[in-house]
Structure formats: C-alpha cells, structure tokens
Motif scaffolding. Structure first.
Motif, PDB file in Angstrom:
ATOM      1  N   ALA A 177       0.833  -1.201   0.000  1.00 47.29           N
ATOM      2  CA  ALA A 177       0.000   0.000   0.000  1.00 47.29           C
ATOM      3  C   ALA A 177       0.868   1.251   0.000  1.00 47.29           C
ATOM      4  O   ALA A 177       1.911   1.299   0.656  1.00 47.29           O
ATOM      5  N   SER A 178       0.447   2.254  -0.722  1.00 47.03           N
ATOM      6  CA  SER A 178       1.086   3.564  -0.647  1.00 47.03           C
ATOM      7  C   SER A 178       0.341   4.392   0.401  1.00 47.03           C
ATOM      8  O   SER A 178      -0.807   4.077   0.741  1.00 47.03           O
ATOM      9  N   PRO A 179       0.950   5.451   0.928  1.00 49.00           N
ATOM     10  CA  PRO A 179       0.219   6.316   1.857  1.00 49.00           C
ATOM     11  C   PRO A 179      -1.080   6.849   1.249  1.00 49.00           C
ATOM     12  O   PRO A 179      -2.093   6.978   1.956  1.00 49.00           O
ATOM     13  N   ALA A 180      -1.075   7.111  -0.051  1.00 48.54           N
ATOM     14  CA  ALA A 180      -2.296   7.585  -0.710  1.00 48.54           C
ATOM     15  C   ALA A 180      -3.376   6.508  -0.703  1.00 48.54           C
ATOM     16  O   ALA A 180      -4.568   6.800  -0.526  1.00 48.54           O
ATOM     17  N   ASP A 181      -2.974   5.238  -0.907  1.00 50.55           N
ATOM     18  CA  ASP A 181      -3.931   4.133  -0.870  1.00 50.55           C
ATOM     19  C   ASP A 181      -4.572   4.006   0.509  1.00 50.55           C
ATOM     20  O   ASP A 181      -5.771   3.766   0.629  1.00 50.55           O
ATOM     21  N   ILE A 182      -3.768   4.131   1.536  1.00 54.01           N
ATOM     22  CA  ILE A 182      -4.272   3.984   2.908  1.00 54.01           C
ATOM     23  C   ILE A 182      -5.379   4.999   3.165  1.00 54.01           C
ATOM     24  O   ILE A 182      -6.415   4.684   3.767  1.00 54.01           O
ATOM     25  N   LYS A 183      -5.175   6.207   2.676  1.00 49.23           N
ATOM     26  CA  LYS A 183      -6.188   7.248   2.838  1.00 49.23           C
ATOM     27  C   LYS A 183      -7.369   7.014   1.907  1.00 49.23           C
ATOM     28  O   LYS A 183      -8.531   7.120   2.317  1.00 49.23           O
ATOM     29  N   GLU A 184      -7.095   6.679   0.643  1.00 50.62           N
ATOM     30  CA  GLU A 184      -8.153   6.515  -0.355  1.00 50.62           C
ATOM     31  C   GLU A 184      -9.134   5.415   0.017  1.00 50.62           C
ATOM     32  O   GLU A 184     -10.347   5.567  -0.132  1.00 50.62           O
ATOM     33  N   PHE A 185      -8.616   4.301   0.539  1.00 50.53           N
ATOM     34  CA  PHE A 185      -9.476   3.170   0.848  1.00 50.53           C
ATOM     35  C   PHE A 185      -9.948   3.146   2.292  1.00 50.53           C
ATOM     36  O   PHE A 185     -10.633   2.216   2.714  1.00 50.53           O
ATOM     37  N   GLY A 186      -9.595   4.167   3.050  1.00 48.48           N
ATOM     38  CA  GLY A 186     -10.185   4.358   4.375  1.00 48.48           C
ATOM     39  C   GLY A 186      -9.887   3.278   5.394  1.00 48.48           C
ATOM     40  O   GLY A 186     -10.783   2.828   6.120  1.00 48.48           O
ATOM     41  N   TYR A 187      -8.634   2.866   5.510  1.00 45.08           N
ATOM     42  CA  TYR A 187      -8.290   1.833   6.475  1.00 45.08           C
ATOM     43  C   TYR A 187      -8.385   2.367   7.906  1.00 45.08           C
ATOM     44  O   TYR A 187      -8.108   3.530   8.177  1.00 45.08           O
ATOM     45  N   PHE A 188      -8.758   1.471   8.825  1.00 48.68           N
ATOM     46  CA  PHE A 188      -8.853   1.820  10.232  1.00 48.68           C
ATOM     47  C   PHE A 188      -8.682   0.545  11.058  1.00 48.68           C
ATOM     48  O   PHE A 188      -8.664  -0.562  10.516  1.00 48.68           O
ATOM     49  N   VAL A 189      -8.503   0.698  12.344  1.00 47.21           N
ATOM     50  CA  VAL A 189      -8.444  -0.449  13.252  1.00 47.21           C
ATOM     51  C   VAL A 189      -9.768  -0.540  13.985  1.00 47.21           C
ATOM     52  O   VAL A 189     -10.269   0.450  14.522  1.00 47.21           O
ATOM     53  N   TRP A 190     -10.344  -1.734  14.002  1.00 53.62           N
ATOM     54  CA  TRP A 190     -11.671  -1.919  14.578  1.00 53.62           C
ATOM     55  C   TRP A 190     -11.616  -1.820  16.099  1.00 53.62           C
ATOM     56  O   TRP A 190     -10.976  -2.614  16.768  1.00 53.62           O
ATOM     57  N   ASN A 191     -12.291  -0.808  16.626  1.00 51.60           N
ATOM     58  CA  ASN A 191     -12.518  -0.666  18.052  1.00 51.60           C
ATOM     59  C   ASN A 191     -14.000  -0.878  18.300  1.00 51.60           C
ATOM     60  O   ASN A 191     -14.837  -0.221  17.684  1.00 51.60           O
ATOM     61  N   THR A 192     -14.346  -1.797  19.165  1.00 50.89           N
ATOM     62  CA  THR A 192     -15.731  -2.209  19.360  1.00 50.89           C
ATOM     63  C   THR A 192     -16.642  -1.020  19.650  1.00 50.89           C
ATOM     64  O   THR A 192     -16.430  -0.301  20.625  1.00 50.89           O
ATOM     65  N   PRO A 193     -17.657  -0.787  18.806  1.00 53.83           N
ATOM     66  CA  PRO A 193     -18.596   0.320  19.052  1.00 53.83           C
ATOM     67  C   PRO A 193     -19.377   0.115  20.350  1.00 53.83           C
ATOM     68  O   PRO A 193     -19.558  -1.022  20.809  1.00 53.83           O
ATOM     69  N   SER A 194     -19.859   1.205  20.903  1.00 54.88           N
ATOM     70  CA  SER A 194     -20.596   1.121  22.167  1.00 54.88           C
ATOM     71  C   SER A 194     -22.015   0.597  21.976  1.00 54.88           C
ATOM     72  O   SER A 194     -22.608   0.040  22.897  1.00 54.88           O
ATOM     73  N   THR A 195     -22.558   0.750  20.777  1.00 57.79           N
ATOM     74  CA  THR A 195     -23.916   0.280  20.497  1.00 57.79           C
ATOM     75  C   THR A 195     -23.867  -1.031  19.716  1.00 57.79           C
ATOM     76  O   THR A 195     -22.946  -1.260  18.929  1.00 57.79           O
ATOM     77  N   PRO A 196     -24.854  -1.903  19.900  1.00 60.38           N
ATOM     78  CA  PRO A 196     -24.859  -3.177  19.167  1.00 60.38           C
ATOM     79  C   PRO A 196     -25.180  -2.964  17.690  1.00 60.38           C
ATOM     80  O   PRO A 196     -25.833  -1.992  17.307  1.00 60.38           O
TER      81      PRO A 196
END
Length: 224
Positions: free
Chosen positions: A26-45
C-alpha cells in the motif's frame, strides 16, 4: 447498519497497522483513499442480526483488527473487509437486504475513475489491488472480488460504466478458470477487456513480495 459501520470506521489507524499495510504494497495515498482503520468495538450493538450472530453484538470478534469498508458505486457502505494482525484470519461481511449493488472492494473509487475515463483492474484480493497500484496508471481504478468469480452484477456494472476492464486474477487453477468465465461474460455483454497473463508469482501481491515495484512494472507494462 450503514451509519453504524460509518461510525465504526472513524477509529484511527495504529502505527502497527499502517506498517503492515505499507509492507503489503500500500502507498500512503492508498491507505487514505481506501479508508483503512483499526476496529474498536462500538458502544452500540450492530443493527443487523446476521452480523451479531457471526461477529457478536458489538463486533467483538474484530477487536483490534485491520479493517476497511466495502462501498457501493455511490460510496454507501455495503460491508467490510477485516484482517487480524495477530493470527491468520480474514473476514468479509456483506450487508443484508442490499438491492442491486456490485459487491467489490474498491468499487466507489474505481467507479469515480471510470466515470473520468479510466480503466478498471480486477484482482481477487485487496492486497493484490494495493500492490498493483505501483504498476498501473493512477487514473485507473482497482477492485477486488474477494474470490475468483466475476458475477453478473459485476458485469452489468462495468457495462454501465462503459469502461475497459483488465483481468488480473490469480495464476492458479481457480484464477485461470475464473478468468475464462469472466472473458465469456464480458464479451457477451460487449465490455472491452484484457486478460493479463504474468509469471513469477501467483498474484500481484506475491510479485510485490518477491520483486518489488520494478518486478510489478515489468509484468504489467502499461506503466504509471
């Protein structure tokens, strides 16, 4: 479910996850373009009972995993692709009750580029698409099927875009058979296409691992 996924995607990317993506091509531009993130459990189901059944109510099975949303042609979430950085685990979630929408990783950005006159490159996995970014024009889109099958919905989508399609499926038995079926379907629909043959690796991701940018560009000669 759409808003729930969008809220989950606001979680930041960790340094470890960013390093992993860069190591996979991945290039830095790809990381931004494809919206990568680390899953942190949401507070709502999660609103979707199928999601809750498979991944637990808040997506606990994905906690700490690398994630990216899969979006439709207009940018609406249609699912998510998740990969564990600790153990070998890939997970694909598809939203239920979706009307005709081609399920393709990278669909939204590729659609925008096709509307602007670019071609679309089809691979099997998202990391193959990331690696291929070093060898194809930036004006072209990249999509991942998640398997070696171009569906009728995919063909209809490319037909509507009136774009040229480059097939870069894996060079194993399943990939070659999938390419043959895709050629037949695209030809029948009148979609301009090119099936790519390459040597030295099973897929673009493997070529990246073995040979880097130079190796990719020597096999996909359209350049950047």
């Amino acid at each position: 479910m759409v808003q729930w996924l969008e809220d989950a995607a606001n979680s930041p990317l960790t340094e470890e996850a960013e390093g992993y993506l860069l190591s996979r091509g991945a290039s830095p531009a790809d990381i931004k373009e494809f919206g990568y993130f680390v899953w942190n459990t949401p507070s709502t189901p999660a609103p979707d009972p199928m999601f809750r059944d498979r991944y637990h109510a808040h997506g606990e099975r994905w906690e700490g995993c690398l994630a990216t949303l899969i979006r439709g042609p207009l940018g609406q979430p249609t699912g998510a692709a998740v990969r564990s950085l600790a153990v070998k685990m890939n997970s694909i979630y598809r939203m239920t009750a979706q009307p005709w929408i081609p399920f393709l990783w990278g669909c939204h950005t590729a659609t925008q580029k096709a509307w602007a006159g670019g071609a679309v490159w089809i691979v099997e996995g998202q990391f193959d698409a990331l690696a291929l970014g070093w060898a194809v024009p930036a004006t072209d889109g990249r999509v991942a099927l998640q398997r070696a099958r171009v569906s009728d919905d995919h063909v209809t989508h490319f037909q509507r875009l009136n774009c040229h399609v480059n097939l870069v499926l894996d060079m194993d038995k399943a990939g070659r058979e999938g390419t043959e079926r895709a050629i037949y379907a695209l030809k029948k629909a009148g979609v301009s296409h090119t099936p790519w043959q390459y040597v030295g690796g099973k897929d673009p991701g493997e070529l990246w691992d073995k040979f880097g940018v130079a190796g990719l560009r020597s096999r996909f000669t359209m350049g950047v």
